[in-house]
Scaffold this active site. Structure first.
Site, PDB file in Angstrom:
ATOM      1  N   SER A 131       0.891  -1.106  -0.058  1.00  0.00           N
ATOM      2  CA  SER A 131      -0.064  -0.040   0.217  1.00  0.00           C
ATOM      3  C   SER A 131       0.946   1.195   0.015  1.00  0.00           C
ATOM      4  CB  SER A 131      -0.836  -0.022   1.224  1.00  0.00           C
ATOM      5  OG  SER A 131      -0.239   0.530   2.385  1.00  0.00           O
ATOM      6  N   LYS A 132       0.193   2.437  -0.081  1.00  0.00           N
ATOM      7  CA  LYS A 132       1.098   3.799  -0.044  1.00  0.00           C
ATOM      8  C   LYS A 132       2.277   3.877   1.091  1.00  0.00           C
ATOM      9  CE  LYS A 132      -1.704   6.705  -2.827  1.00  0.00           C
ATOM     10  NZ  LYS A 132      -3.208   6.762  -2.408  1.00  0.00           N
ATOM     11  N   ARG A 133       1.697   3.000   1.969  1.00  0.00           N
ATOM     12  CA  ARG A 133       2.912   3.252   3.204  1.00  0.00           C
ATOM     13  C   ARG A 133       4.172   2.787   2.746  1.00  0.00           C
ATOM     14  NH1 ARG A 133       1.860  -0.428   6.980  1.00  0.00           N
ATOM     15  NH2 ARG A 133       0.292  -1.467   5.602  1.00  0.00           N
ATOM     16  N   HIS A 134       4.277   1.938   1.878  1.00  0.00           N
ATOM     17  CA  HIS A 134       5.568   1.393   1.345  1.00  0.00           C
ATOM     18  C   HIS A 134       6.087   2.059   0.320  1.00  0.00           C
ATOM     19  CE1 HIS A 134       2.903  -2.212   2.736  1.00  0.00           C
ATOM     20  NE2 HIS A 134       4.006  -2.172   3.779  1.00  0.00           N
TER      21      HIS A 134
END
Ligand code: GLU
Length: 470
Positions: free
Chosen positions: A240-243
């Protein structure tokens, strides 16, 4: 004779083309190319509430940027409702599907009840026994799944997997609003488009036994299946965007080369010995499912950045010169209608390509070559532009002014004589000159920098730095 390979990428346009989707598209594209087959683009937009034309455009833009060209399509499922309708009518006529009048509320109530009793909430099949239509009510259509036995999926990547048929629901193939649903449209399209290999993410593995029964009910042979393992973030959770950025076009914006991203994506699941860098010809030549692993792969932005730096180094400078232009504009280094001398730009890029990991970095390093005036980094200025260096810079300036030549050899001679005269090291002169010419303390070799900036501008910059010292 073996069948000609026909594969498809079938995105739902409910978002941008992301890393996972692009990897699926790429594996389909490679498999088609490897087998001189056909690659089809099919937009699965039957979910009208979540699909948009903007996302369709964005997916196409991403595919084009990556160079994943398709041979047929893009087809849109919303253009094919009549086709699905025909197949649905046929299944109902043949008693393989039936009308279901259960309201959403009824279903929800029964689902809750099943959960409360600790049972898997499956449809109880009550519509199967309905003999007559209920007047004035619009039904959904459900597909009759087998209620016993098991279904085997022979997957080219995942191997043989068995599913208990009791776990398969009588799934809705047409909603009461007349729209067909995914598991049904996907089968009809794969049949109509003569797909030989269904290559997709393993989040669809559980749908596969359901689809197999629909193939059988329609009387068609099932294609071969190849489910690709998931892509996870560094913490082993779903990517996800966190990565890091997950949208493909975000990588364009950040100055990645499409070939670098393609090279990175192919290694998310596929390998060829311990080789890391591949040309497209190598990829299409080597690609096969045998070397696709079953385990999830981990998305590693640092490795992608490293690959990008390799691609920048190996891309011909004339091509980089073209690719960097939009970034020079975006980073406000040149104006939109400004042209740069191509030969000079290539010379400048040659000094920077080994040191730039992205086109954005390359553009920003070109800034000090292109700008009329340098902007000093405050720390660099404080450390290197001072009383001590002023004389050195002044001497260099007059040395350059009186020298008819501006060759590497001549420059070296001038530098050497100043250094010797003052009993200092070369870096004691080079570092202030670097700050005077580039504004900072990091740049390619000092003689290369002088060469790119040229005599006149170099003299002007030295003068400016001397003035700045005061
Ligand atoms: N439309 C589906 C998705 O975007 C893909 C279905 C398939 O490849 O069978 O997840």
């Amino acid at each position: 004779m073996t069948e000609k390979v026909r594969v498809r990428f079938a995105p739902s346009p409910t978002g941008f083309l992301h890393i996972g989707g692009a990897r699926t598209a790429l594996f389909n594209w490679l498999y088609a190319k490897h087998n001189s087959g056909t690659f089809i683009l099919r937009i699965e937009d039957t979910d009208r509430t979540r699909s948009t034309d903007e996302y369709i455009e964005a997916i196409i833009e991403g595919m084009k940027w990556l160079g994943l060209d398709w041979d047929e399509g893009p087809f849109r499922q919303t253009d094919r409702f009549d086709v699905y309708r025909n197949y649905i009518d046929r299944l109902v006529r043949e008693g393989k599907a039936y009308y279901c009048y259960c309201s959403a509320e009824d279903l929800e109530e029964r689902r809750k009840l099943a959960m409360a009793l600790g049972k898997t909430p499956t449809y109880d099949g009550r519509g199967r026994n309905l003999k007559e239509p209920i007047p004035g009510e619009i039904p959904a259509v459900r597909f009759k799944m087998p209620q016993e036995g098991h279904t085997v999926v022979d997957d080219l990547i995942m191997g043989t997997i068995e599913f208990e048929n009791t776990q398969l629901d009588d799934l809705i193939i047409m909603r009461s609003d007349g729209t067909p649903t995914y598991n049904f449209t996907v089968v009809v399209d794969d049949v109509d488009m003569k797909i030989t290999h269904v290559i997709r993410g393993d989040d669809h593995l559980n749908n596969t036994p359901k689809q197999i029964h629909i193939y059988r009910a329609l009387g068609y042979k099932t294609p071969l299946f190849a489910h690709l393992p998931m892509i996870l973030g560094s913490d082993k959770t779903r990517l996800s965007k966190r990565h890091g950025a997950t949208s493909v076009m975000a990588y364009y914006e950040m100055g990645y080369l499409p070939d670098a991203l393609v090279n990175y994506l192919v290694r998310l699941g596929w390998s060829h010995g311990d080789k890391e860098v591949f040309t497209r010809e190598e990829l299409t030549g080597y690609f096969s499912f045998e070397n696709v692993g079953k385990a999830a792969s981990i998305f590693n932005p640092e490795k992608l950045l490293w690959l990008n730096s390799q691609y920048i180094i190996h891309t011909p400078t004339e091509i980089l010169a073209e690719l960097v232009m939009p970034f020079l504009v975006k980073e406000n280094i040149i104006s939109e209608d400004q042209d740069l001398d191509k030969e000079w730009l290539c010379k400048a890029i040659n000094t920077l390509k080994e040191r730039s990991k992205t086109l954005v970095e390359l553009a920003n390093s070109l800034r000090y070559y292109i700008a009329e005036e340098v902007t000093f980094n405050e720390k660099a200025k404080e450390k290197f532009l001072n009383e001590k260096s002023r004389d050195l810079l002044a001497e260099l300036k007059s040395g350059l002014e009186s020298s008819p030549e501006f060759s590497h050899q001549e420059l070296e001679k001038i530098f050497k004589s100043i250094v010797e005269k003052h009993g200092v090291k070369l870096k004691d002169l080079a570092q202030p000159v670097r700050v005077a010419l580039t504004g900072g303390t990091e740049s390619p070799g000092i003689f290369e920098v002088l060469d790119v900036i040229g005599k006149e501008k170099t003299i002007r910059r030295l003068e400016y730095a001397i003035k700045a010292i005061g």
